[in-house]
Enzyme design. Structure first.
Site, PDB file in Angstrom:
ATOM      1  NE  ARG A 180     -14.703   0.074  -2.216  1.00  0.00           N
ATOM      2  CZ  ARG A 180     -13.657   0.826  -1.969  1.00  0.00           C
ATOM      3  NH1 ARG A 180     -13.752   1.810  -1.140  1.00  0.00           N
ATOM      4  NH2 ARG A 180     -12.497   0.594  -2.560  1.00  0.00           N
ATOM      5  NE  ARG A 184     -16.033  -5.133 -14.413  1.00  0.00           N
ATOM      6  CZ  ARG A 184     -14.797  -5.249 -13.978  1.00  0.00           C
ATOM      7  NH1 ARG A 184     -14.099  -6.329 -14.271  1.00  0.00           N
ATOM      8  NH2 ARG A 184     -14.256  -4.291 -13.280  1.00  0.00           N
ATOM      9  NE  ARG A 257     -11.207  -3.441  11.260  1.00  0.00           N
ATOM     10  CZ  ARG A 257     -10.983  -4.353  12.205  1.00  0.00           C
ATOM     11  NH1 ARG A 257     -11.373  -4.151  13.447  1.00  0.00           N
ATOM     12  NH2 ARG A 257     -10.363  -5.472  11.915  1.00  0.00           N
ATOM     13  NE  ARG A 288      -4.588  -6.439   0.590  1.00  0.00           N
ATOM     14  CZ  ARG A 288      -4.851  -5.351  -0.114  1.00  0.00           C
ATOM     15  NH1 ARG A 288      -5.676  -5.409  -1.145  1.00  0.00           N
ATOM     16  NH2 ARG A 288      -4.296  -4.203   0.166  1.00  0.00           N
ATOM     17  CD  GLU A 313      -2.492  -5.880   3.048  1.00  0.00           C
ATOM     18  OE1 GLU A 313      -3.732  -5.733   3.177  1.00  0.00           O
ATOM     19  OE2 GLU A 313      -1.823  -5.286   2.196  1.00  0.00           O
ATOM     20  CE1 TYR A 361      -9.255   3.558   2.616  1.00  0.00           C
ATOM     21  CE2 TYR A 361     -10.246   3.957   0.489  1.00  0.00           C
ATOM     22  CZ  TYR A 361      -9.238   3.406   1.253  1.00  0.00           C
ATOM     23  OH  TYR A 361      -8.215   2.739   0.651  1.00  0.00           O
ATOM     24  CG  ASP A 363      -9.668   4.836  -3.478  1.00  0.00           C
ATOM     25  OD1 ASP A 363      -9.003   4.187  -2.651  1.00  0.00           O
ATOM     26  OD2 ASP A 363     -10.659   4.364  -4.080  1.00  0.00           O
TER      27      ASP A 363
HETATM   28  P1  FAD Z   1      -1.589  10.296   4.706  1.00  0.00           P
HETATM   29  O1  FAD Z   1      -0.938   9.527   3.623  1.00  0.00           O
HETATM   30  O2  FAD Z   1      -2.018   9.583   5.909  1.00  0.00           O
HETATM   31  O3  FAD Z   1      -0.647  11.511   5.109  1.00  0.00           O
HETATM   32  C1  FAD Z   1      -0.768  12.227   6.305  1.00  0.00           C
HETATM   33  C2  FAD Z   1       0.622  12.630   6.763  1.00  0.00           C
HETATM   34  O4  FAD Z   1       0.512  13.530   7.851  1.00  0.00           O
HETATM   35  C3  FAD Z   1       1.448  11.436   7.258  1.00  0.00           C
HETATM   36  O5  FAD Z   1       2.703  11.398   6.605  1.00  0.00           O
HETATM   37  C4  FAD Z   1       1.614  11.720   8.747  1.00  0.00           C
HETATM   38  O6  FAD Z   1       2.858  11.278   9.259  1.00  0.00           O
HETATM   39  C5  FAD Z   1       1.526  13.247   8.779  1.00  0.00           C
HETATM   40  N1  FAD Z   1       1.131  13.757  10.094  1.00  0.00           N
HETATM   41  C6  FAD Z   1       0.043  13.395  10.812  1.00  0.00           C
HETATM   42  N2  FAD Z   1       0.008  14.078  11.975  1.00  0.00           N
HETATM   43  C7  FAD Z   1       1.110  14.869  11.998  1.00  0.00           C
HETATM   44  C8  FAD Z   1       1.651  15.778  12.940  1.00  0.00           C
HETATM   45  N3  FAD Z   1       1.061  15.987  14.119  1.00  0.00           N
HETATM   46  N4  FAD Z   1       2.795  16.422  12.630  1.00  0.00           N
HETATM   47  C9  FAD Z   1       3.431  16.202  11.465  1.00  0.00           C
HETATM   48  N5  FAD Z   1       2.963  15.337  10.537  1.00  0.00           N
HETATM   49  C10 FAD Z   1       1.825  14.676  10.801  1.00  0.00           C
HETATM   50  N6  FAD Z   1      -5.797   4.655  -2.443  1.00  0.00           N
HETATM   51  C11 FAD Z   1      -5.837   4.299  -3.739  1.00  0.00           C
HETATM   52  O7  FAD Z   1      -6.181   5.135  -4.591  1.00  0.00           O
HETATM   53  N7  FAD Z   1      -5.489   3.047  -4.140  1.00  0.00           N
HETATM   54  C12 FAD Z   1      -5.094   2.091  -3.266  1.00  0.00           C
HETATM   55  O8  FAD Z   1      -4.766   0.963  -3.672  1.00  0.00           O
HETATM   56  C13 FAD Z   1      -5.041   2.427  -1.870  1.00  0.00           C
HETATM   57  N8  FAD Z   1      -4.657   1.526  -0.957  1.00  0.00           N
HETATM   58  C14 FAD Z   1      -4.635   1.880   0.372  1.00  0.00           C
HETATM   59  C15 FAD Z   1      -4.243   0.926   1.323  1.00  0.00           C
HETATM   60  C16 FAD Z   1      -4.212   1.257   2.663  1.00  0.00           C
HETATM   61  C17 FAD Z   1      -3.792   0.237   3.700  1.00  0.00           C
HETATM   62  C18 FAD Z   1      -4.585   2.570   3.076  1.00  0.00           C
HETATM   63  C19 FAD Z   1      -4.573   2.954   4.521  1.00  0.00           C
HETATM   64  C20 FAD Z   1      -4.959   3.512   2.144  1.00  0.00           C
HETATM   65  C21 FAD Z   1      -4.988   3.184   0.780  1.00  0.00           C
HETATM   66  N9  FAD Z   1      -5.353   4.134  -0.185  1.00  0.00           N
HETATM   67  C22 FAD Z   1      -5.406   3.762  -1.500  1.00  0.00           C
HETATM   68  C23 FAD Z   1      -5.695   5.516   0.203  1.00  0.00           C
HETATM   69  C24 FAD Z   1      -4.476   6.454   0.165  1.00  0.00           C
HETATM   70  O9  FAD Z   1      -3.492   5.991   1.053  1.00  0.00           O
HETATM   71  C25 FAD Z   1      -4.919   7.871   0.535  1.00  0.00           C
HETATM   72  O10 FAD Z   1      -5.789   8.372  -0.432  1.00  0.00           O
HETATM   73  C26 FAD Z   1      -3.781   8.876   0.696  1.00  0.00           C
HETATM   74  O11 FAD Z   1      -2.685   8.357   1.364  1.00  0.00           O
HETATM   75  C27 FAD Z   1      -4.301  10.087   1.435  1.00  0.00           C
HETATM   76  O12 FAD Z   1      -3.255  11.001   1.646  1.00  0.00           O
HETATM   77  P2  FAD Z   1      -3.261  11.960   2.908  1.00  0.00           P
HETATM   78  O13 FAD Z   1      -2.186  12.951   2.651  1.00  0.00           O
HETATM   79  O14 FAD Z   1      -4.623  12.442   3.174  1.00  0.00           O
HETATM   80  O15 FAD Z   1      -2.925  11.036   4.166  1.00  0.00           O
HETATM   81  N1  UDP Z   2     -14.406  -8.305  -0.379  1.00  0.00           N
HETATM   82  C1  UDP Z   2     -14.665  -9.654  -0.225  1.00  0.00           C
HETATM   83  N2  UDP Z   2     -13.818 -10.573  -0.753  1.00  0.00           N
HETATM   84  C2  UDP Z   2     -12.704 -10.211  -1.442  1.00  0.00           C
HETATM   85  C3  UDP Z   2     -12.451  -8.826  -1.620  1.00  0.00           C
HETATM   86  C4  UDP Z   2     -13.322  -7.905  -1.068  1.00  0.00           C
HETATM   87  O1  UDP Z   2     -15.641 -10.016   0.393  1.00  0.00           O
HETATM   88  O2  UDP Z   2     -11.955 -11.101  -1.884  1.00  0.00           O
HETATM   89  C5  UDP Z   2     -15.359  -7.340   0.238  1.00  0.00           C
HETATM   90  C6  UDP Z   2     -14.975  -6.947   1.651  1.00  0.00           C
HETATM   91  O3  UDP Z   2     -16.180  -6.816   2.376  1.00  0.00           O
HETATM   92  C7  UDP Z   2     -14.348  -5.595   1.487  1.00  0.00           C
HETATM   93  C8  UDP Z   2     -15.140  -5.006   0.328  1.00  0.00           C
HETATM   94  O4  UDP Z   2     -15.410  -6.131  -0.497  1.00  0.00           O
HETATM   95  O5  UDP Z   2     -14.485  -4.818   2.651  1.00  0.00           O
HETATM   96  C9  UDP Z   2     -14.385  -3.954  -0.458  1.00  0.00           C
HETATM   97  O6  UDP Z   2     -13.165  -4.499  -0.867  1.00  0.00           O
HETATM   98  P1  UDP Z   2     -12.100  -3.709  -1.700  1.00  0.00           P
HETATM   99  O7  UDP Z   2     -10.878  -4.555  -1.776  1.00  0.00           O
HETATM  100  O8  UDP Z   2     -12.716  -3.257  -2.963  1.00  0.00           O
HETATM  101  O9  UDP Z   2     -11.888  -2.391  -0.848  1.00  0.00           O
HETATM  102  P2  UDP Z   2     -10.805  -1.957   0.198  1.00  0.00           P
HETATM  103  O10 UDP Z   2     -10.490  -3.130   1.044  1.00  0.00           O
HETATM  104  O11 UDP Z   2      -9.646  -1.485  -0.625  1.00  0.00           O
HETATM  105  O12 UDP Z   2     -11.519  -0.861   0.912  1.00  0.00           O
END
Ligand code: FAD
Ligand code: UDP
Length: 378
Positions: A180, A184, A257, A288, A313, A361, A363
């Site tokens: 991923r 560049r 995780r 981070r 984090e 996973y 986005d």
């Molecule tokens: P969720 O957001 O998890 O929603 C599920 C909902 O269901 C929750 O509100 C939960 O409370 C509810 N629920 C679960 N079980 C029950 C139950 N039994 N009864 C009632 N309600 C329930 N994507 C990006 O594009 N860019 C990013 O920078 C990015 N950063 C991320 C960073 C982190 C730490 C994480 C974890 C994800 C990140 N993502 C990012 C991914 C993004 O969060 C997801 O694509 C998105 O939230 C998915 O939406 P969802 O509705 O599937 O899940």
């Molecule tokens: N990564 C790394 N150093 C950094 C940032 C990312 O080695 O400073 C690696 C790490 O293995 C990570 C992967 O690149 O799991 C993907 O990182 P990214 O931030 O793109 O994805 P996310 O953590 O949002 O899944």
């Protein structure tokens, strides 16, 4: 007798909210329930000192899908935030993703040719090692990283960060995780290759509220505590919670995780000068630091707001009861998920969608795209 709602949507995250939005457009009646006290799933932001704090992890919207971008912009306007994280290795600062700025700092390379020569020299070492061991494919993440970018970048910017993030040695991690990372030979610190990116102006809550406008919602309601009564209300269920929980964990629990956030308000307007600073050495316990205001405030706006909020984090081993953030991509979990999926495929009145129900996973753009596709198939 017709039921009160066409859809009962379990979960008000991006999947559930987008589904409700598209269903409403088609004149369908939905009820959205969420067990959390607020709507929005992992996109939810808490306002602290006038700053939108990404409570469940920093979120940057990025996509190359024009239809997804159009849909999101129908609901909220996006700012010009461009993700350009900085890596801090023992006090040395490097730009990410790996680009000419990184290579200049690492090796003093001034031109793409100089940087390429250095990368090739280091790659050759990794290739020679593989050949000596009679292999053509990298065996693990360590080898993959060295084949991509060489030893120096691997040791300073990848090894420690990755081992903290995944809680395992790079030699025990699969090679694909690192594919991923973009490399560049231009002076461009934009982390993503996508055509569009930004953060909603007014925050992610505005996106969720816009998607759910005019839709009936109930927070603090756990589907499993009112399963029969809720199921009776609608023709179909859209389930975005955990698929293993839906089936009472009958085959065992899927693993995740998780991340622990340590959030602090600081009495300075600008702590680190960037939204994201990665700490890439093993010895610093967090991966981070996020400084939330930089997702939404630019130039003078940063200083007009006197305080700042940061989150450290800590990538943490998941245990039942903790927030389930990242699915674990290994054989055990893939097999387990396949068993639950087989049950789900035979469930005529339940749509399983989103990252918990599909154990994937996603986005944000993938999530929206997947709802759009689901709608076409209905
Ligand atoms: P969720 O957001 O998890 O929603 C599920 C909902 O269901 C929750 O509100 C939960 O409370 C509810 N629920 C679960 N079980 C029950 C139950 N039994 N009864 C009632 N309600 C329930 N994507 C990006 O594009 N860019 C990013 O920078 C990015 N950063 C991320 C960073 C982190 C730490 C994480 C974890 C994800 C990140 N993502 C990012 C991914 C993004 O969060 C997801 O694509 C998105 O939230 C998915 O939406 P969802 O509705 O599937 O899940
Ligand atoms: N990564 C790394 N150093 C950094 C940032 C990312 O080695 O400073 C690696 C790490 O293995 C990570 C992967 O690149 O799991 C993907 O990182 P990214 O931030 O793109 O994805 P996310 O953590 O949002 O899944």
């Amino acid at each position: 007798m017709s039921k009160k709602y066409n859809f009962l949507i379990v979960g008000s995250g991006l999947y559930g909210a987008t589904f409700a939005y598209l269903a409403k457009k088609q004149g369908k009646k939905c009820l959205v329930v969420d067990k959390r006290p607020q709507l929005g799933g992992n996109l939810y932001c808490e306002n602290i000192e006038g700053i939108d704090v990404h409570k469940y992890g920093a979120h940057i919207f990025h996509t190359s899908n024009k239809e997804v971008w159009k849909l999101a912009n129908e609901v909220v306007e996006f700012n010009r935030y461009t993700n350009s994280p900085v890596a801090n290795y023992k006090g040395e600062l490097y730009n990410l993703p790996f680009n000419m700025n990184t290579f200049n700092k690492m090796w003093g390379a001034k031109t793409p040719a100089e940087a390429q020569a250095k990368i090739d020299e280091q790659k050759a070492e990794a290739v020679a090692k593989m050949k000596a061991e009679g292999r053509t494919e990298p065996a693990n993440l360590e080898e993959q990283a060295q084949l991509l970018i060489g030893r120096d970048v691997y040791e300073k910017l990848i090894k420690g960060y990755t081992e903290k993030q995944w809680g395992r040695c790079c030699t025990e991690l699969p090679a694909f995780i690192i594919k991923r990372l973009p490399v560049r030979l231009v002076f461009d610190n934009n982390y993503f290759n996508d055509d569009y990116q930004g953060v909603p102006i007014g925050g992610y809550n505005k996106l969720i509220d816009g998607l759910l406008q005019g839709v009936e919602t109930r927070t603090g309601v756990d589907f499993f505590e009112h399963r029969e009564e809720l199921t009776a209300l609608a023709d179909k269920i859209v389930f975005t919670g955990k698929i293993d929980e839906f089936y009472n964990y009958q085959f065992g629990q899927l693993q995740y995780r998780t991340v622990r956030f340590e959030t602090e308000v600081l009495d300075v307007p600008n702590y680190q000068g960037n939204a994201v600073v990665n700490y890439t050495e093993r010895e610093v316990p967090y991966t981070r630091i996020i400084e939330h205001k930089h997702f939404a405030m630019f130039g003078q706006q940063v200083y007009d707001c006197p305080n700042t909020v940061i989150s450290r984090e800590y990538s943490t081993e998941w245990m039942p009861g903790m927030e389930s953030y990242y699915p674990v991509n290994d054989a055990r979990n893939a097999e387990l998920y396949a068993k639950y999926k087989a049950l789900a495929d035979n469930e005529p009145n339940v749509i399983f969608g989103g990252r918990l129900a599909e154990y994937k996973y996603y986005d944000m753009d993938d999530t929206m795209e997947s709802v759009m596709k689901m709608f076409l198939s209905l």
